[in-house]
Design an enzyme around this catalytic site. Structure first.
Site: not given
Length: 458
Positions: A11, A107
């Protein structure tokens, strides 16, 4: 369940805001908020410096302005810049393993069983993730990511959140339940505010509390599917594999009003706010849509839907808003509106020119707020030509300059819009590889000033 920490979740940290700070050196180390800059806008991303003051994603811009200090930059999104950086990171992940599930622009999950690793022991995985972290920094001009590796997707995602920003967490096999036990029940996949509130009535606050509820009890409260899922996930039982192709059919947002709304101008403003969110989500998903949808629910709960389809896909919030507004204006609504929704569908991967062939109205009264409330170090030097950005202005109808957008001037080089109003536009001339740059002001229709592509960080 897997027996090794072979599922990775990566992420990018405060992605949109981090790209802005990379490309705008005068904003490094300062609070930055990216999203709709108008008072009815919505925050897409807040930098960690802004989060200290409570700014967060999905918060209204008005609230973020109220809690953030002077010196906070409020910028319109530059989706092309974010897309370029995202592509670099996703390429690095695919070099690590061909098995990648990209969840959004910032992500992704990676199956490390497809990676060229001598084994999947914790130390081996950690060393490889440290090298990935260094590769991301180098390839993106300093952006950082947080990573979690575990035996399941749920634990990998939880792990990537545990040590932000720029942290690496590996949940070793056998440690899953002990990691989950003290966490809020909201950490469990599928537990939103409503489910958490319902669980709270049974004294359930943590995953450990949830684990003490029986399968039968959870099924009786939440139904067969959701109840059994909660029972399994509380025990870290998550056997979901990566989905290597994802296709959303539509993106939409709705707003239910506290009172029935009759005023057209209020509905128009709400459409603009919702369209900002829909456009941002489409950008995050990397798609353009051919069809704009409008949904209206009347006070008697009657639902009306309208749509417009074109050959020119878009994800531009202004285009979505103008299209939805035209659909709304074709409805007779004397009884008022209880709910209003805007959606986008008919997705393609690339936009074409034209973008619905809608013209911008010359009497558009959208307000252009300041890029940030000036702090002492940013006040123009005496005699400079920078304008005061401490108040909001109406735009000149001639040209539209969004705060944060990239521009070029033949004499001053590349820069970004610091603020616009009163028929003037103020630009700070700097870039990813320069020191903080000077500020100059131009007439809003100055032909020498032009939009530019996102700058290179190399």
């Amino acid at each position: 369940m897997r027996s090794d920490p072979s599922i990775l979740h990566v992420d990018l940290d405060a992605f949109f805001a981090s790209v802005e700070q990379r490309d705008k050196p005068s904003l490094r180390g300062r609070p930055v908020v990216v999203g709709g800059t108008g008072m009815r806008g919505v925050v897409s991303t807040a930098s960690y410096e802004a989060r200290v003051y409570g700014a967060r994603s999905a918060m209204s811009t008005a609230e973020a302005r109220a809690i953030c200090p002077a010196g906070t930059a409020f910028l319109s999104p530059r989706f092309e810049a974010y897309r370029k950086s995202s592509l670099v990171v996703m390429d690095l992940l695919r070099e690590l393993s061909p098995l990648v599930e990209q969840v959004s622009i910032d992500e992704a999950y990676v199956d490390l069983r497809g990676a060229d690793l001598e084994d999947l022991e914790v130390d081996t995985v950690r060393k490889r993730l440290e090298r990935l972290d260094a590769d991301i920094r180098e390839a993106t001009g300093g952006l950082t990511a947080s990573a979690g590796a575990a035996t399941s997707k749920m634990l990998a995602k939880i792990g990537s959140d545990l040590d932000k920003p720029n942290g690496i967490t590996i949940v070793a096999p056998g440690e899953e339940e002990s990691v989950l036990e003290p966490m809020s029940v909201r950490a469990i996949s599928g537990v939103g505010p409503a489910t958490a509130a319902r669980l709270r009535t049974f004294g359930v606050e943590t995953v450990g509390d949830l684990r003490r509820m029986t399968d039968t009890d959870l099924v009786s409260v939440f139904g067969e599917r959701h109840g059994r899922s909660l029972f399994a996930l509380a025990r870290a039982r998550d056997d979901r594999e990566l989905t290597l192709s994802r296709e959303a059919k539509s993106i939409s947002n709705e707003e239910t009003f506290e009172r029935d709304v009759h005023e057209r101008h209020v509905l128009h403003r709400e459409i603009e706010r919702i369209a900002e969110s829909v456009g941002a989500r489409a950008e995050k998903a990397g798609v353009f849509g051919r069809t704009v949808h409008l949904k209206v629910r009347l006070p008697d709960f009657t639902a009306l839907t309208r749509s417009f389809t074109t050959t020119s896909p878009t994800r531009d919030a202004d285009v979505i808003a103008r299209t939805a507004t035209r659909l709304l204006d074709g409805l007779d609504l004397p009884q008022g509106v209880r709910l209003l929704g805007v959606g986008l569908s008919g997705f393609v991967a690339h936009a074409q020119t034209g973008l619905f062939d809608l013209e911008t109205s010359a009497d558009d009264e959208t307000e252009y707020p300041e890029v940030f409330a000036p702090s002492p170090q940013d006040e123009p030097a005496p005699g400079s030509d920078a304008i005061d950005l401490s108040t909001r202005f109406s735009p000149s109808p001639e040209r539209r300059w969004r705060t944060g957008m990239d521009v070029h001037h033949p004499d001053h080089g590349n820069g970004w819009v610091w603020g616009s109003g009163r028929s003037r536009v103020t630009v700070r001339f700097e870039g990813p590889t320069t020191p903080p740059g000077p500020v100059h002001t131009f007439a809003v229709d100055d032909e020498a000033l032009s939009p530019a592509e996102a700058p290179s960080w190399t």
